[in-house]
Design a protein around this motif. Sequence first.
Motif, PDB file in Angstrom:
ATOM      1  N   PRO A   1     -10.251   0.707  -2.972  1.00 54.25           N
ATOM      2  CA  PRO A   1     -10.808   1.874  -3.273  1.00 54.25           C
ATOM      3  C   PRO A   1     -12.312   2.022  -2.497  1.00 54.25           C
ATOM      4  CG  PRO A   1      -9.281   1.523  -5.073  1.00 54.25           C
ATOM      5  CD  PRO A   1      -9.587   0.243  -4.080  1.00 54.25           C
TER       6      PRO A   1
ATOM      7  N   CYS B   1      -5.692  -5.257   0.148  1.00 52.42           N
ATOM      8  CA  CYS B   1      -6.388  -4.360  -1.120  1.00 52.42           C
ATOM      9  C   CYS B   1      -6.693  -5.648  -2.059  1.00 52.42           C
ATOM     10  CB  CYS B   1      -5.602  -3.375  -1.507  1.00 52.42           C
ATOM     11  SG  CYS B   1      -6.043  -2.600  -2.882  1.00 52.42           S
TER      12      CYS B   1
ATOM     13  N   ARG C   1      -7.830  -2.860  -7.876  1.00 51.43           N
ATOM     14  CA  ARG C   1      -7.185  -1.312  -8.312  1.00 51.43           C
ATOM     15  C   ARG C   1      -8.661  -0.623  -8.928  1.00 51.43           C
ATOM     16  NH1 ARG C   1      -1.669  -0.865  -8.989  1.00 51.43           N
ATOM     17  NH2 ARG C   1      -0.844  -1.353  -6.976  1.00 51.43           N
ATOM     18  N   GLY C   2      -8.662   0.760  -8.713  1.00 48.44           N
ATOM     19  CA  GLY C   2      -9.415   1.364  -9.554  1.00 48.44           C
ATOM     20  C   GLY C   2     -10.889   1.678  -9.011  1.00 48.44           C
TER      21      GLY C   2
ATOM     22  N   GLY D   1      -0.540   8.454 -13.076  1.00 52.55           N
ATOM     23  CA  GLY D   1      -1.217   7.224 -12.618  1.00 52.55           C
ATOM     24  C   GLY D   1      -0.480   6.367 -11.849  1.00 52.55           C
ATOM     25  N   MET D   2      -0.827   4.978 -11.600  1.00 55.94           N
ATOM     26  CA  MET D   2      -0.048   3.989 -11.065  1.00 55.94           C
ATOM     27  C   MET D   2       1.017   3.708 -11.877  1.00 55.94           C
ATOM     28  SD  MET D   2      -2.034   3.785  -8.663  1.00 55.94           S
ATOM     29  CE  MET D   2      -1.635   2.341  -7.736  1.00 55.94           C
TER      30      MET D   2
ATOM     31  N   SER E   1       0.832  -1.381  -0.103  1.00 60.31           N
ATOM     32  CA  SER E   1      -0.081  -0.090  -0.107  1.00 60.31           C
ATOM     33  C   SER E   1       0.863   1.316  -0.079  1.00 60.31           C
ATOM     34  CB  SER E   1      -1.191   0.222   1.337  1.00 60.31           C
ATOM     35  OG  SER E   1      -1.976  -0.912   1.046  1.00 60.31           O
TER      36      SER E   1
ATOM     37  N   HIS F   1      -6.391   8.925 -10.552  1.00 62.70           N
ATOM     38  CA  HIS F   1      -5.014   8.491 -10.453  1.00 62.70           C
ATOM     39  C   HIS F   1      -4.892   6.937 -10.847  1.00 62.70           C
ATOM     40  CE1 HIS F   1      -0.976   8.161  -8.924  1.00 62.70           C
ATOM     41  NE2 HIS F   1      -1.342   7.313  -8.372  1.00 62.70           N
ATOM     42  N   GLN F   2      -5.979   6.006 -10.369  1.00 64.26           N
ATOM     43  CA  GLN F   2      -5.920   4.744 -10.454  1.00 64.26           C
ATOM     44  C   GLN F   2      -6.917   4.395 -11.545  1.00 64.26           C
ATOM     45  OE1 GLN F   2      -6.814   2.170  -7.214  1.00 64.26           O
ATOM     46  NE2 GLN F   2      -5.486   3.084  -5.783  1.00 64.26           N
TER      47      GLN F   2
ATOM     48  N   ILE G   1      -9.360   9.229  -6.782  1.00 64.26           N
ATOM     49  CA  ILE G   1      -8.945   7.790  -6.838  1.00 64.26           C
ATOM     50  C   ILE G   1      -9.071   7.507  -8.342  1.00 64.26           C
ATOM     51  CG2 ILE G   1      -9.634   5.390  -6.495  1.00 64.26           C
ATOM     52  CD1 ILE G   1     -10.320   6.380  -3.447  1.00 64.26           C
ATOM     53  N   SER G   2     -10.131   7.957  -9.055  1.00 64.14           N
ATOM     54  CA  SER G   2     -10.224   7.410 -10.378  1.00 64.14           C
ATOM     55  C   SER G   2      -9.350   8.279 -11.276  1.00 64.14           C
ATOM     56  CB  SER G   2     -11.788   7.712 -10.839  1.00 64.14           C
ATOM     57  OG  SER G   2     -12.234   9.011 -10.664  1.00 64.14           O
TER      58      SER G   2
END
Length: 608
Positions: free
Chosen positions: A364, A311, A314-315, A173-174, A37, A328-329, A325-326
């Motif tokens: 997320p 986790c 992702r997304g 992004g990731m 994380s 970036h991921q 969140i959206s």
Amino acid sequence: MTEKAFLPTSKREIEELGWDELDVIIFSGDAYIDHPSMAAAVIGRTIEASGLRVAIVPQPNWRDDLRDFKKLGRPRLFFAVSPGAMDSMVNHYTAARRRRSDDAYTPGGRSGARPDYPSIVYTKILKQLFPEIPVIVGGIEASLRRVTHYDYWQDKLRPSIIVESGADMLIWGMGERPMTEICQLMKRGVPFSSLTTVRQTVILRPVSDPLPKNKNWETIALASHEECLADKAKYAHNFRIVEEQSNLFDTAARLTQQVVDKIVIINPQYNPPTQKEVDFGFDLPYTRLPHPRYKGKGDIPAYEMIKHSVCIHRGCFGGCAFCTISAHQGKFISSRSETSILKEIEEITKLPSWRGSLSDLGGPSANMYGLGGKDLSRCKICRRPSCIAPSICPNLNTDHSRLLNLYKQASQIPSVKHIFIGSGVRYDMLLNDKATEEERISHSRYTEELIAHHVSGRLKVAPEHTEDGVLSIMRKPSFSLFHRFKKVFDDINRKYNLRQQIIPYFISSHPGCTDADMAELALKTKELDFHLEQVQDFTPTPMTVATETYYSGMHPYTLKPVYTAKSPEQKQRQRMFFFWYKQEYRIPIIQALKKIGKQALAEKLFRR
């Protein structure tokens, strides 16, 4: 799990490994916690998996003679700057711009271990000391500042952070896949200066230079930084282009933006990672522990929160207007395999701190695992920023059966006594009247399983507001769905003889919210017998719909005016409605409502 399992952080640790040279050195704004994380650990392990020698310098001192920046010398390939798992300015300041007295990513929770904007500060120092070595910045702080953006803390527009920092490249992004590609290319001898078409990277070039060639990419020119400074409508429209392009599959365009005599070149994203790719990142050899260098220096609060959590994807396809969140991921869900998740749970049960309870099995969002489009070809051309707002897309599969099966498998691990769900639950998906019969059955089963067996006394959900006008701008469902969900929650508690609470989150001062809206919120939550606890004042953070609306005064998709409370007095007046039940707020609330001709609301609110 021994100290040698960690990535090295000092000259002594490097010598113990027998290394005489490093390929990459990471400078991190967080303490080094070797956990999936934590941004620096993920990038460090990704670089290591590429066959390179990597070290981490966590929270270097930028105020002294800069010895922390010099102690490991020059890397063979490049420096990487990871400013932290949380935006430094949100970490450092409240919504009222007051300095916080703690830092959850530092031993003992102490503040002052990182500067404001470490992406800029660390990079400038590295370029000063080692001008010939490339510097790559990444992480959420840099990612969300890749174009002209509004800075709430300085109350002004700023250019792309690659311009202000002097970095040679930015990963947005990731970062695992662009970092892997960069490492593989450089291992083969490709010079850094030739890495101009790696996806999810940003580079800076003179305006006079031709754009790097890629025959498969369309190029869209955004309004320049100078145009944004002069015209808020152009600035707002830029955001719409960035958000829409960031949500596309194969057809996403390369974006460019001129800043004075330079051109910021933003390469398009990779397609969402496959299950195999997501598993690979989580299966890297993390120790899941803080580095031994912190022994005796106090607990790291952020680690205490996540050390027994997992986790699972992702997304986030929620696309909430105030959330990053959206951005970036991405909005598409990439889920891990059950095998990978269960393996990680087994590893957690071997930790010395394990007492039998997982604090979270989520991500997320708590309940998006395994979900996605029924017909992926429709998803690939869709420009909707949210799959569930203003209504749930009919092409979205919301069957929770796979998630239920995961809970069942995890519960069967011998030393797991409890599995609590700490991530936020999207109850609107569980109340989807347009779902198929099979989906509705899974929703009912999931809701009962969640409430009866996976709530640690209090279930946190996020309606965010009660008024439809505000909720529409927030990209959140009608508050009527919260009423329905609360009834289900109460019914299940009675069925199982439980005394659990539902804890709703709310936001004040969000764009589109007026004092009258806050009075209605107070009245409606009073009727539900809530004395609100989990509340916050809206904080504008880069690259969200809400922030662009806050700054520009208009919605980026319609360019129509939207009221926003901005002054400290306006924001404090909205916030006080959360606490209508406190005696000190009664007279100010009555006066505020009288001023806007809403005395009737005050009478209802304070009626016994």
